[in-house]
Design a protein around this motif. Sequence first.
Motif, PDB file in Angstrom:
ATOM      1  N   TRP A   1       0.811  -1.224   0.000  1.00 26.26           N
ATOM      2  CA  TRP A   1       0.000   0.000   0.000  1.00 26.26           C
ATOM      3  C   TRP A   1       0.840   1.268   0.000  1.00 26.26           C
ATOM      4  N   LYS A   2       2.171   1.099  -0.012  1.00 23.40           N
ATOM      5  CA  LYS A   2       3.052   2.256  -0.202  1.00 23.40           C
ATOM      6  C   LYS A   2       3.637   2.300  -1.609  1.00 23.40           C
TER       7      LYS A   2
ATOM      8  N   GLU B   1       3.673   5.401  -3.804  1.00 19.62           N
ATOM      9  CA  GLU B   1       4.542   6.508  -3.417  1.00 19.62           C
ATOM     10  C   GLU B   1       5.934   6.376  -4.029  1.00 19.62           C
ATOM     11  N   ARG B   2       6.196   5.244  -4.694  1.00 24.55           N
ATOM     12  CA  ARG B   2       7.520   5.014  -5.263  1.00 24.55           C
ATOM     13  C   ARG B   2       7.813   6.009  -6.375  1.00 24.55           C
TER      14      ARG B   2
ATOM     15  N   ARG C   1      -4.198   2.898   0.054  1.00 23.35           N
ATOM     16  CA  ARG C   1      -3.317   3.354   1.133  1.00 23.35           C
ATOM     17  C   ARG C   1      -4.122   3.898   2.301  1.00 23.35           C
TER      18      ARG C   1
END
Length: 1002
Positions: free
Chosen positions: A324-325, A328-329, A379
Motif C-alpha cells: 500500500w506504499k 509513493e515510489r 493506502r
Amino acid sequence: MTAAPGRRSSTFTRLLRHGFTDASAAERLLDSPELVPLRDDPVLLDALGATADPDLALLGLVRLLEAQPNPGARQELLDTLISAKPLRDRLLGVLGASTALADHLTRHPDDWQALVMYESYDLHPGVEEFEAGLAQADDPVSLRVAYRRCLLSIAARDVCGTTGVAESAAELADLATATLRAALRIAEAAAPEDAGLCRLAVIAMGKCGGHELNYVSDVDVIFVGEAVEGADETKAVRAATRLASHMMRICSETTVEGSIWPVDANLRPEGRNGPLVRTLSSHLAYYRRWAKTWEFQALLKARPVAGDLELGEEYVAAVQPLVWKAAERENFVPDVQKMRRRVVENIPVAEVDRQLKLGPGGLRDVEFAVQLLQLVHGRTDTSLRSGTTLDALGALAAGGYVGRTDAAQLDEAYRFLRTMEHRIQLFRLRRTHLVPEEEAELRRIGRSLGLRTDPVAELIREWKRHATVVRRLHEKLFYRPLLDAVAQLASGEARLSAEAARERLVALGYADPASALRHLEALASGVTRKAAIQRTLLPVLLGWFADSADPDAGLLNFRKVSDALGKTPWYLRLLRDEGAAAQNLARVLSAGRLAPDLLMRAPEAVALLGDGDGGGLEPRSRPHLEQEILAAVRRADGSAQAVTAARGVRRRELFRTAAADIVGSYGTEEQPAEADQGALVDLVGGAVSDLTAATLAGTLRAVVREGWGDNLPTRFAIIGMGRFGGHELGYGSDADVLFVHEPRDGVDEREASQAANKVVSEMRRLLQIPSADPPLLIDADLRPEGKSGPLVRTLTSYEAYYRRWALTWESHALLRAEPVAGDEDLGRRFIELVDPLRYPAGGLGDEAVREIRRLKARMESERLPRGADPKLHAKLGPGGLSDVEWTVQLTQLRHGADEPGLRTTRTREALAAARTAGLITDEDAEILDEAWVLATRVRNAVMLVRGRAGDTFPSEPRELAAVGRYLGYGPGHVGDMLDAYRRTARRARAVVEELFYGAAER
C-alpha cells in the motif's frame, strides 16, 4: 427408423428442431442398443436440445452408457437420467460442453453419481468439502481422478446456471486450495524427515490468490519456509525446497490421467532465477530493497492457502504495508505505463483480435485498471483491499473512486468475458484465452450462454459490444470521478475527496495536481452545454495527456485553447463528434512546445485536426501554397500587411505539418504510428521547404509591387541552398539562399543592382519583424566570397567569379542549389551555369578530394560545441548528418557527370542513386540512410519538444522523455533510445570512414 427414399423421417426433423447439426449421425446414435429404451422419450430429446452442443452431448451419453461395467449399472444410469431432472440437466450439460470431462466419465464410469446429489451444501461447496473429496487420494494419479470428479460438479453447476461466473471462479480457487494441500500432504508423506525440519507456507497469487480462478490456469504461488525450533535454518530451507518442488511436480507432471495444472512460482523474488523457498526475513529484505512496482501489484492478491497457515498469515501481514506504499515510489507512473504496454506489445499480431484476456477491451484492461486504483487509494481506504476483481470494483464504486454507472457496465462486461473464457477452456480443459475461429465451436459457446436464435452472430456481437464497453471505460474509469469531484453536480453519490483526487492525478503522471484540478474545475464546472460537453470529452483527453511525457502541459494547453475558442460553436462539436480530432489535439498539445505555441497564435487552426480520414493534416502542395499567399498579397494594403498575411499562412501550415508529424509518430487508437521513419522525415522536409519557398515568393511579390509596381528593373531569382535546396528543412532551419539578378534591356546595371539589393534588404526586414508569427531568417552566407561578398550578383558576375575564383567548397555547396522563387528562366540559367562546377567532367582530382576531407575534419574539430557529447550530436557527431551528407556529396562530385541519377539536391535520392549505380553497396546505403533519417528525426524532435532548434538530446528529463516518445520509445526507455542512437551512428561512422576518408585511395 428408416424413412422412405427422398423423405426425411420425423425423428430427423425433430432432431434439427432441437438443435442437432448432424441429425443423421444423431439418428444412428439413438438407434444404438444402449439407448433403445429411451429412443422415443421426449424428455431425453428436450434435455439434449437444451445443452450447448446436442450432438456432443448425445455422443458422450452413448459413450458413457457403453462404458458401464454391466447391464445393471447401465439401467441404473438410464433410470436415474429419466427420473431425476437435476442429474439429467447436469450430466447432459457437462457432456454437451466438455469433451475432456466426457473422456473422464468414460474412463471412470461411476463418477456420474457425483452429479446426483442436490443438497444445499452441494450447491456451494468450499475448501472443506473439496478437501473431503480429495481425502482418499494418496498418489498423483488418484489425486487427478479425485480432482476431475470435483471439477465435474463445479462444471455441472456452472453450465446449468446454478452458479454464476464469480461463484464458479471462487469454487475453482477453493478446489485449487484443497488440491495444493493434498499435494503437499502426499509430498510430506514421501519425505517425513524433510517435513519434520521445516515450516512451509504456500501463498497463492494471481487468480488463485484472488479467489477467481479459471478452469485451466497456472496456479501462481510463492513459498515461505522457516526452520522448526532447534533445526538449522539452511537445512530447513533446503528441506522446504525439496517439499515445494515435489508438490509442484505432483500437480504439474503428466500421468496416465493427464496433469492437473502447472504450479508457477515465477512471481517469487528474482523470478525463476531466485531461490524457490525463502525465509520470511529474506522475502522482506528483497521487497524493501529490490522489488519492482509490478511485484507489489502482484502481492495485492497474496493469500495463504496451504502448509503452515500461521506462517502464511505472518507473510501476508508483513508484506501488505509495502503493497500500500507502492504508489509513493518514485517510478510508479512510468512503471505502470510500461507494464500495460508490455502486455499489449507481447500479443502476436495474428491473435490481437481474438484475445479475450490481453487484447484491447479484454479482461486485463479491467483487472489492470482496478488494481491501479486499489494501489493509489488503498493506502488510506482499507475497504478497497480485496484480491477479487469484482469485489474490488464494487468497493471502488461504493467509495466514489469509480462512477457507479461505469462500475456496473464494467462488472457486466467482465462477467460476460470471464464466462466466455470459462466456456472456451472447459471444452478441452486447455489453457487458452483465444476466441476460436471454427463456427462449430463458436456455436457451442453461444448456445452455452443462452444465445439460441443465431448463436454465432449473437455471440460475436455481444463479445464485441462488451469489449467496446471495456475499451471505452477502462481509461475513463480513472478520470471521470475527478470531474465529478470538481464539478459537484450530482447529489447523493459518493465523490473523491480533494486529497484522493490529488493522489490519483499524481499516480497517473501529473506533476502539479493542484493546478490540474483548477484547470478541470474551470473547464467542467457549471450547468452550461459547454461544460457538459467538456465533462464528456475530458475523461478521454486526460488519459491521452497522461500517455505523454508531459500531461500537465497537455491539460494547460487544452484549457488555453478552450478558453480561446470556448464561444465558437464548432470547436467542442468538432472534438465530440470526430474521434480523430480529439485524440489528434491531445497528442499535439502534450508533445512539446512548438505545436501548441503555433496553435495558440491562431487557435482556429484546431479545425485542421478534424478530418477523420487524416486529410486535414495532409501538407499542401507548393502551387496551392503560392496561390493562397499571392492572393493574400494582392488583397493587402502595402508590403507590411502583405508579408504579415504570408507569415500567417506560414504559421498555420507549420502547425499542420507539425501536427501531422506528431500524430504520425505517436499513432492513434485507429491508426498505428507510421512505421517508415523516412516517410515522416520526407514529409516534414518537403512540407517546410515548400512552405518556405511559397513564403519567399509572396514576400518578393509584395516588395516588388510596393517599390516598383509590377516591373522591377531587373530580373530577380532566389536560389535555395543547403537543406532548403535539398527539400530537407527542419522546423527551426534558416533559409540558405543565393540572390541572382539580371538587368532588363535598357536598364543601367547600377540601377538594377540598387533595386536588387533593396529587394533583398526589404525582404529580410519584413520576414524578421517581431510578431505573433515565427520569423523566417534568410542566410546568404554561401554566396561567393561569403560574408565579405555582395548579397546580390548578376548572372554574369556569378559566371565570372566561378570561372576564375571558385573554390572546392563552393562547388560542394552548389550541389544543393535549386531555384525556389522569382524569375524561372533566370533560375534555370543559373543552374545551367553551375552544373559543370558541381558535376565536373572526369570527377574530382585527388587534391580536391583531400581538400574536402581537410575541410570536413576542420569542421568536426572547430564547430562542435564545447562540452557537447560528440556521440550524441545529431549534426556534427560521428555518424551524424554531416558525416552522411558529405559522404553522399563527395560521391556526387566524383560521379555526377557520368551518373544522371546523382544529379539531385536531395540526400536520400542521391544515396539511392549511388546504390543503384553500384557506387555504394546495399548494406552501406541502408546504414547511411538509417543514420541520416534518425539524426534528422532527433533534430525535429528537439525543435518540437523545446520550441527552439538543437542538435543534441535535451538534458531535462521530461524533455528527453518527450523526444523518446516521438521516436517511439515508451516510458522508462530513454536509455534504450540513447543506446540505439549511439549504435546507429557508430555503424554509420564506420561506413563513412571507409567511403569518405578512404575515397582518395579508391
